[in-house]
Write a protein that holds these residues in place. Structure first.
Motif, PDB file in Angstrom:
ATOM      1  N   VAL A 170      52.143 -31.865 -27.017  1.00  0.00           N
ATOM      2  CA  VAL A 170      52.389 -33.312 -26.961  1.00  0.00           C
ATOM      3  C   VAL A 170      53.689 -33.715 -27.646  1.00  0.00           C
ATOM      4  O   VAL A 170      54.001 -34.895 -27.732  1.00  0.00           O
ATOM      5  CB  VAL A 170      51.203 -34.103 -27.562  1.00  0.00           C
ATOM      6  CG1 VAL A 170      49.910 -33.774 -26.847  1.00  0.00           C
ATOM      7  CG2 VAL A 170      51.064 -33.852 -29.064  1.00  0.00           C
ATOM      8  N   GLY A 171      54.443 -32.735 -28.149  1.00  0.00           N
ATOM      9  CA  GLY A 171      55.723 -33.045 -28.782  1.00  0.00           C
ATOM     10  C   GLY A 171      55.636 -33.382 -30.254  1.00  0.00           C
ATOM     11  O   GLY A 171      56.582 -33.941 -30.823  1.00  0.00           O
ATOM     12  N   ALA A 172      54.512 -33.056 -30.883  1.00  0.00           N
ATOM     13  CA  ALA A 172      54.354 -33.298 -32.325  1.00  0.00           C
ATOM     14  C   ALA A 172      54.820 -32.074 -33.112  1.00  0.00           C
ATOM     15  O   ALA A 172      55.089 -31.016 -32.549  1.00  0.00           O
ATOM     16  CB  ALA A 172      52.894 -33.624 -32.649  1.00  0.00           C
ATOM     17  N   VAL A 173      54.885 -32.223 -34.430  1.00  0.00           N
ATOM     18  CA  VAL A 173      55.395 -31.172 -35.310  1.00  0.00           C
ATOM     19  C   VAL A 173      54.255 -30.638 -36.167  1.00  0.00           C
ATOM     20  O   VAL A 173      53.709 -31.369 -37.009  1.00  0.00           O
ATOM     21  CB  VAL A 173      56.516 -31.709 -36.220  1.00  0.00           C
ATOM     22  CG1 VAL A 173      57.025 -30.612 -37.157  1.00  0.00           C
ATOM     23  CG2 VAL A 173      57.657 -32.283 -35.386  1.00  0.00           C
ATOM     24  N   PRO A 174      53.853 -29.369 -35.981  1.00  0.00           N
ATOM     25  CA  PRO A 174      52.760 -28.806 -36.788  1.00  0.00           C
ATOM     26  C   PRO A 174      53.270 -28.117 -38.054  1.00  0.00           C
ATOM     27  O   PRO A 174      54.112 -27.219 -37.996  1.00  0.00           O
ATOM     28  CB  PRO A 174      52.134 -27.776 -35.838  1.00  0.00           C
ATOM     29  CG  PRO A 174      53.276 -27.316 -34.969  1.00  0.00           C
ATOM     30  CD  PRO A 174      54.264 -28.456 -34.880  1.00  0.00           C
ATOM     31  N   LEU A 175      52.762 -28.550 -39.203  1.00  0.00           N
ATOM     32  CA  LEU A 175      53.053 -27.909 -40.480  1.00  0.00           C
ATOM     33  C   LEU A 175      51.789 -27.208 -40.951  1.00  0.00           C
ATOM     34  O   LEU A 175      50.734 -27.840 -41.092  1.00  0.00           O
ATOM     35  CB  LEU A 175      53.492 -28.942 -41.523  1.00  0.00           C
ATOM     36  CG  LEU A 175      54.714 -29.798 -41.187  1.00  0.00           C
ATOM     37  CD1 LEU A 175      54.986 -30.797 -42.312  1.00  0.00           C
ATOM     38  CD2 LEU A 175      55.940 -28.928 -40.943  1.00  0.00           C
ATOM     39  N   ALA A 205      54.663 -32.859 -51.890  1.00  0.00           N
ATOM     40  CA  ALA A 205      56.117 -32.891 -52.070  1.00  0.00           C
ATOM     41  C   ALA A 205      56.826 -32.218 -50.904  1.00  0.00           C
ATOM     42  O   ALA A 205      57.836 -32.721 -50.401  1.00  0.00           O
ATOM     43  CB  ALA A 205      56.498 -32.221 -53.383  1.00  0.00           C
ATOM     44  N   ARG A 206      56.282 -31.086 -50.462  1.00  0.00           N
ATOM     45  CA  ARG A 206      56.903 -30.377 -49.342  1.00  0.00           C
ATOM     46  C   ARG A 206      56.796 -31.180 -48.042  1.00  0.00           C
ATOM     47  O   ARG A 206      57.732 -31.245 -47.248  1.00  0.00           O
ATOM     48  CB  ARG A 206      56.251 -29.004 -49.161  1.00  0.00           C
ATOM     49  CG  ARG A 206      56.702 -27.985 -50.176  1.00  0.00           C
ATOM     50  CD  ARG A 206      58.076 -27.415 -49.815  1.00  0.00           C
ATOM     51  NE  ARG A 206      57.975 -26.469 -48.709  1.00  0.00           N
ATOM     52  CZ  ARG A 206      58.777 -26.462 -47.638  1.00  0.00           C
ATOM     53  NH1 ARG A 206      59.728 -27.348 -47.522  1.00  0.00           N
ATOM     54  NH2 ARG A 206      58.619 -25.561 -46.697  1.00  0.00           N
ATOM     55  N   VAL A 207      55.630 -31.801 -47.798  1.00  0.00           N
ATOM     56  CA  VAL A 207      55.465 -32.585 -46.578  1.00  0.00           C
ATOM     57  C   VAL A 207      56.414 -33.775 -46.585  1.00  0.00           C
ATOM     58  O   VAL A 207      57.079 -34.075 -45.577  1.00  0.00           O
ATOM     59  CB  VAL A 207      54.012 -33.050 -46.414  1.00  0.00           C
ATOM     60  CG1 VAL A 207      53.876 -34.049 -45.258  1.00  0.00           C
ATOM     61  CG2 VAL A 207      53.090 -31.859 -46.182  1.00  0.00           C
ATOM     62  N   LEU A 208      56.517 -34.454 -47.716  1.00  0.00           N
ATOM     63  CA  LEU A 208      57.427 -35.600 -47.796  1.00  0.00           C
ATOM     64  C   LEU A 208      58.877 -35.162 -47.599  1.00  0.00           C
ATOM     65  O   LEU A 208      59.659 -35.847 -46.921  1.00  0.00           O
ATOM     66  CB  LEU A 208      57.256 -36.305 -49.145  1.00  0.00           C
ATOM     67  CG  LEU A 208      55.906 -37.021 -49.330  1.00  0.00           C
ATOM     68  CD1 LEU A 208      55.748 -37.491 -50.773  1.00  0.00           C
ATOM     69  CD2 LEU A 208      55.795 -38.203 -48.369  1.00  0.00           C
ATOM     70  N   ASP A 209      59.223 -34.011 -48.144  1.00  0.00           N
ATOM     71  CA  ASP A 209      60.573 -33.493 -47.962  1.00  0.00           C
ATOM     72  C   ASP A 209      60.846 -33.160 -46.498  1.00  0.00           C
ATOM     73  O   ASP A 209      61.905 -33.505 -45.948  1.00  0.00           O
ATOM     74  CB  ASP A 209      60.768 -32.252 -48.834  1.00  0.00           C
ATOM     75  CG  ASP A 209      62.161 -31.656 -48.693  1.00  0.00           C
ATOM     76  OD1 ASP A 209      63.148 -32.374 -48.947  1.00  0.00           O
ATOM     77  OD2 ASP A 209      62.262 -30.476 -48.330  1.00  0.00           O
ATOM     78  N   LEU A 210      59.887 -32.516 -45.849  1.00  0.00           N
ATOM     79  CA  LEU A 210      60.068 -32.100 -44.459  1.00  0.00           C
ATOM     80  C   LEU A 210      60.061 -33.275 -43.488  1.00  0.00           C
ATOM     81  O   LEU A 210      60.569 -33.157 -42.361  1.00  0.00           O
ATOM     82  CB  LEU A 210      58.978 -31.100 -44.065  1.00  0.00           C
ATOM     83  CG  LEU A 210      59.072 -29.722 -44.726  1.00  0.00           C
ATOM     84  CD1 LEU A 210      57.771 -28.936 -44.532  1.00  0.00           C
ATOM     85  CD2 LEU A 210      60.251 -28.936 -44.147  1.00  0.00           C
ATOM     86  N   THR A 211      59.478 -34.397 -43.891  1.00  0.00           N
ATOM     87  CA  THR A 211      59.411 -35.570 -43.016  1.00  0.00           C
ATOM     88  C   THR A 211      60.374 -36.670 -43.431  1.00  0.00           C
ATOM     89  O   THR A 211      60.264 -37.810 -42.958  1.00  0.00           O
ATOM     90  CB  THR A 211      57.976 -36.141 -42.982  1.00  0.00           C
ATOM     91  OG1 THR A 211      57.584 -36.497 -44.321  1.00  0.00           O
ATOM     92  CG2 THR A 211      56.996 -35.142 -42.408  1.00  0.00           C
ATOM     93  N   GLY A 212      61.303 -36.354 -44.305  1.00  0.00           N
ATOM     94  CA  GLY A 212      62.268 -37.353 -44.748  1.00  0.00           C
ATOM     95  C   GLY A 212      61.651 -38.473 -45.543  1.00  0.00           C
ATOM     96  O   GLY A 212      62.139 -39.615 -45.519  1.00  0.00           O
TER      97      GLY A 212
END
Length: 333
Positions: A170-175, A205-212
């Motif tokens: 669907v064009g989403a980003v899986p972390l 912290a990593r998720v916030l960093d990866l998602t701007g």
């Protein structure tokens, strides 16, 4: 008569018994299936040891809701199926009513789909629980779409791996998250956009960093317990934290008040209650998964197979938690 797995008391894998039982003829709305492969799921471990969301109603009890095989007999008022057709059995019934850990099994026709040409029996037993679970929560309920980010705990499970592929579809980003580095490379190879090692990194912290700084629109969590507080910090405003499992075995708090009452949606999800029990949702889900299989977008990853005679060992292997992908039991005839 047929050989089937039953257990006469709650306990570890050692309580599983392969016994000769009377299978009978299919009744109204039922099919008799020759079982060729069985997909193992965590729910069966929990049902066996007495910790599932649904208690065992009587002993001896049966196990299993996911399988692939061939139609052997068709019950009254069943249409669309013929003897000899290859099929898959979906998780759409209670293990108190039916069980597919067997050489032959009666199942409700409403829980059976024709097996796509792209799948052999092992693949046909490995697809439906993982993909229906991930699709039902993230797409059908959550509305995941292009540009969204989804954080996946227990990402090396069959559901986690299916969710990675569905996110890409669907064009989403899986972390993906994983406890140690042991499975990091496998998760990247499976399509995770990035992998967060929870023993070494701060997930939020990593998720916030990866998602701007935005956070993830979805967190799809199989673990629950106190860790939801940290996961909730990674959820974007108005995002959703789905709890579809409770592997931690610990009480799960609602973190909203502790975090200052953010715009957080937190809900449980079960595939048997919200997807396979709803005919229209199930129709859409089967169409979505079948389309992905035809195009090659969906490829079930099989970690290991066991023969039916080694069912106890297969349960021990699942409980060890070292697998990456689906565990399947094969049945010789």
């Amino acid at each position: 008569m047929t050989r089937a797995v039953r257990f006469h008391e709650h306990g570890g894998p050692e309580v599983l018994r392969l016994e000769d039982v009377e299978v009978g003829e299919p009744g109204q709305g039922e099919l008799l299936i020759r079982v060729d492969a069985i997909g193992l799921n965590r729910a069966e471990v929990l049902f066996r040891d007495g910790n599932y969301i649904e208690p065992v109603r009587k002993f001896p009890a049966r196990l299993g809701t996911e399988a692939a095989g061939v139609v052997e007999a068709v019950g009254a008022n069943v249409t669309g199926f013929e003897v000899g057709q290859p099929v898959s059995v979906l998780p759409a019934f209670s293990m108190n009513d039916y069980g597919v850990y067997a050489e032959r099994a009666l199942v409700p026709a409403s829980a059976v789909v024709h097996r796509p040409d792209e799948l052999d029996a092992v693949g046909g037993a490995a697809v439906w629980m993982p993909y229906l679970t991930a699709y039902g929560a993230l797409v059908e309920v959550g509305g995941m779409r292009a540009g969204d980010t989804v954080v996946l705990t227990a990402a090396s499970s069959s559901v986690g791996l299916a969710a990675i592929q569905i996110a890409h579809r669907v064009g989403a980003v899986p972390l993906a998250t994983t406890r140690t580095n042991a499975k990091k490379d496998a998760l990247l190879k499976a399509g995770a956009a990035d992998v967060i090692v929870t023993d070494e990194e701060d997930v939020a912290a990593r998720v916030l960093d990866l998602t701007g700084g935005r956070g993830a629109e979805f967190v799809f969590d199989a673990i629950a317990g106190p860790g939801v507080v940290d996961l909730a910090k990674a959820v974007a405003p108005d995002g959703t934290l789905f709890l579809y499992g409770a592997l931690s075995g610990e009480p799960t708090p609602y973190p909203g008040f502790e975090l200052g009452m953010p715009a957080l949606n937190m809900r449980t999800y079960t595939v048997t209650q919200e997807t396979t029990a709803d005919p229209e949702r199930l129709r859409r889900a089967v169409a979505f998964v079948s389309s992905g299989l035809r195009t090659g977008a969906f490829r079930p990853l099989i970690d290991r197979t066991f023969p039916l005679d080694d069912i106890a060992e297969a349960h021990r292997y699942m409980e060890a938690g070292t697998q990456v992908g689906k565990i399947v039991v094969t049945v010789d005839h």
